[in-house]
Write an enzyme that holds these catalytic residues in place. Structure first.
Site, short mmCIF file in Angstrom:
data_model
loop_
_atom_site.label_atom_id
_atom_site.label_comp_id
_atom_site.label_asym_id
_atom_site.label_seq_id
_atom_site.Cartn_x
_atom_site.Cartn_y
_atom_site.Cartn_z
N ARG A 127 0.82 -1.21 0.00
CA ARG A 127 0.00 0.00 0.00
C ARG A 127 0.86 1.27 0.00
O ARG A 127 0.38 2.35 -0.32
CB ARG A 127 -0.95 0.01 1.20
CG ARG A 127 -2.10 1.02 1.05
CD ARG A 127 -3.20 0.82 2.08
NE ARG A 127 -2.81 1.27 3.40
CZ ARG A 127 -2.61 0.46 4.43
NH1 ARG A 127 -2.74 -0.85 4.29
NH2 ARG A 127 -2.28 0.93 5.61
N LYS A 278 -7.92 6.25 -19.53
CA LYS A 278 -8.27 6.74 -20.86
C LYS A 278 -7.04 6.78 -21.78
O LYS A 278 -6.51 5.74 -22.13
CB LYS A 278 -8.94 8.11 -20.73
CG LYS A 278 -10.04 8.20 -19.67
CD LYS A 278 -11.16 7.23 -19.88
CE LYS A 278 -12.39 7.53 -19.03
NZ LYS A 278 -12.21 7.41 -17.58
#
Length: 463
Positions: A127, A278
């Protein structure tokens, strides 16, 4: 003695995140570290052996030979065989390896203390960092000209983490009316519960921005540029000047632009954000987000991110890393195709209006020309008629997929009124400016003539 913990909240104090090399990084693993590992693990293997037999294994065919004893039990061999003393050397691999691990190990307590106090460079827990992810972050830093970068699990994770970590209770945000609806939903629905105010202004309403800056203690201005779905382009330089004069910082979502077409930080913004899903990744196969900019701001978001999670998977980071290698090639082709399609659509008798910043008819064309080198691969347009006229056109296209998202190699097409805003109802859609006949078209890397011919045949079906 006070130890500066390098996990979670202590990362900023320890100042180690930026300089942690690994098998993926540029810095080599110290030879003394390798030697200690070889000696210690070989000794442990020997103690675990009933026969004392040993075998040799090479790290990559040319590295040092490591003694490896037969384990007592097959279960132990299944866990440790070939890995404790026979891991491959990967620093000379051409591609960046996928470091698919949740945690990182230390040779002994002294080494862990050295790590905690900044004398030993490594990672601790998934993490808090990963070598593959770090390579991704460094590439985006280079593309954006940023001091620091944080890659996370999605674009929405990037924007919500940024807002929650940088805007205090009692703070105020100014944003623009044309934006991704989930971002708008978070700002207007969740942030007020935390005593954070929000002012929404039209894109490039500098008078409205100044009024908000004068009337509120504004922490942040946030806008996409170009925006979704009308591709409005905000004047980043003018907005940054006004905000900085009042002590507010500026974050620009540059997902539609990419650093190939516009570099928001050079124009004055403090932070630039991407839905890396994207254009950066570019293949419709990964979810990721990125925030880049001033180190002081990004480090605050990173501290919050280490607490909350939203970690990008190392394999997803690898896909993003690979996708960015062809970013310029893809975007340049998509720019060219979109510009041609926009011009042709504007002349088509069944199109009421085209929204593309490369067209002189676009309200922000002058701004786009000034701060963009290319105008992007998304074209929005209104089909003459109502929602069902646009739906008939959509239902008759053959080449693009009817799907949300954008920026990939495949062309994608959607009606925002149906895809994202259907549950709002016609009146609410009209209130927030989403027209019933609006189409958003993300142009891929297919032949521009094939794309155009498909649009023409579909428009011919509209009465």
């Amino acid at each position: 003695m006070l130890l500066h913990s390098k996990c979670g909240l202590g990362l900023k104090a320890a100042n180690c995140y930026k300089s942690r090399p690994s098998v993926v990084g540029a810095a080599p693993v110290p030879q003394e570290r390798i030697s200690r590992v070889i000696v210690a693990t070989a000794a442990k293997d020997a103690e675990a052996s009933t026969s004392g037999a040993s075998s040799s294994s090479s790290s990559n065919g040319s590295g040092p030979q490591h003694a490896q004893a037969q384990p007592i039990d097959l279960g132990t061999a299944a866990v440790h065989g070939g890995e404790r003393t026979g891991r491959p050397r990967v620093s000379d691999a051409l591609t960046t390896p996928i470091v698919q691990t949740s945690t990182y190990w230390f040779n002994n307590t002294a080494e862990l203390i050295d790590y905690n106090e900044g004398r030993y460079d490594s990672y601790e827990y998934g993490r808090y960092g990963n070598p593959t992810v770090k390579a991704c972050e460094d590439k985006i830093k280079a593309l954006e000209g940023a001091e620091d970068c944080l890659v996370s699990a999605s674009g929405m994770n990037a924007v919500t983490s940024m807002l929650l970590s940088l805007v205090p209770s009692g703070g105020h945000i100014v944003t623009t009316s044309d934006c991704y609806w989930r971002t708008r939903q978070f700002m207007q629905t969740f942030l007020p519960k935390m005593n954070i105010g929000v002012t929404v202004i039209p894109p490039n309403d500098l008078v409205g921005l100044q009024k908000a800056l004068d009337e509120h203690k504004v922490t942040l201005f946030f806008s996409e540029s170009p925006t979704n779905p009308y591709l409005r382009c905000v004047d980043i330089g003018a907005i940054s000047k006004a905000c900085h004069a009042k002590g507010a910082f500026v974050c620009v979502d540059s997902t539609f632009a990419t650093p190939i077409n516009s570099r928001a930080l050079e124009l004055g913004a403090d932070l630039v954000l991407h839905s890396a899903t994207k254009y950066l990744a570019g293949h419709n196969d990964v979810l990721a987000g990125a925030l880049a900019g001033k180190e002081e701001l990004v480090s605050q978001v990173r501290t919050f991110h280490h607490i909350m999670g939203g970690v990008v998977d190392p394999h997803a980071a690898y896909l993003l890393l690979r996708g960015m290698k062809t970013l310029e090639l893809r975007v340049e082709r998509q720019n060219k195709s979109a510009s041609e399609i926009a011009k042709r659509l504007e002349a088509h008798p069944k199109i009421a209006r085209v929204w593309y910043p490369g067209l002189e008819s676009h309200p922000d064309h002058a701004i786009a020309k000034r701060q963009m080198s290319g105008f992007g691969g998304v074209v929005s347009f209104e089909v003459k008629g109502d929602l069902w006229s646009a739906a008939k056109f959509i239902d008759n296209v053959k080449l693009p997929y009817i799907a949300p998202s954008l920026g990939g190699v495949e062309s994608l097409i959607e009606m925002p009124a149906v895809q994202s805003y259907w549950g709002f109802g016609p009146e609410k859609r009209a209130q927030i400016g989403i027209k019933e006949n609006l189409v958003r078209f993300s142009i891929g890397v297919e032949s521009v003539e094939d794309i155009w011919n498909d649009l023409v045949q579909a428009l011919a079906k509209v009465e």
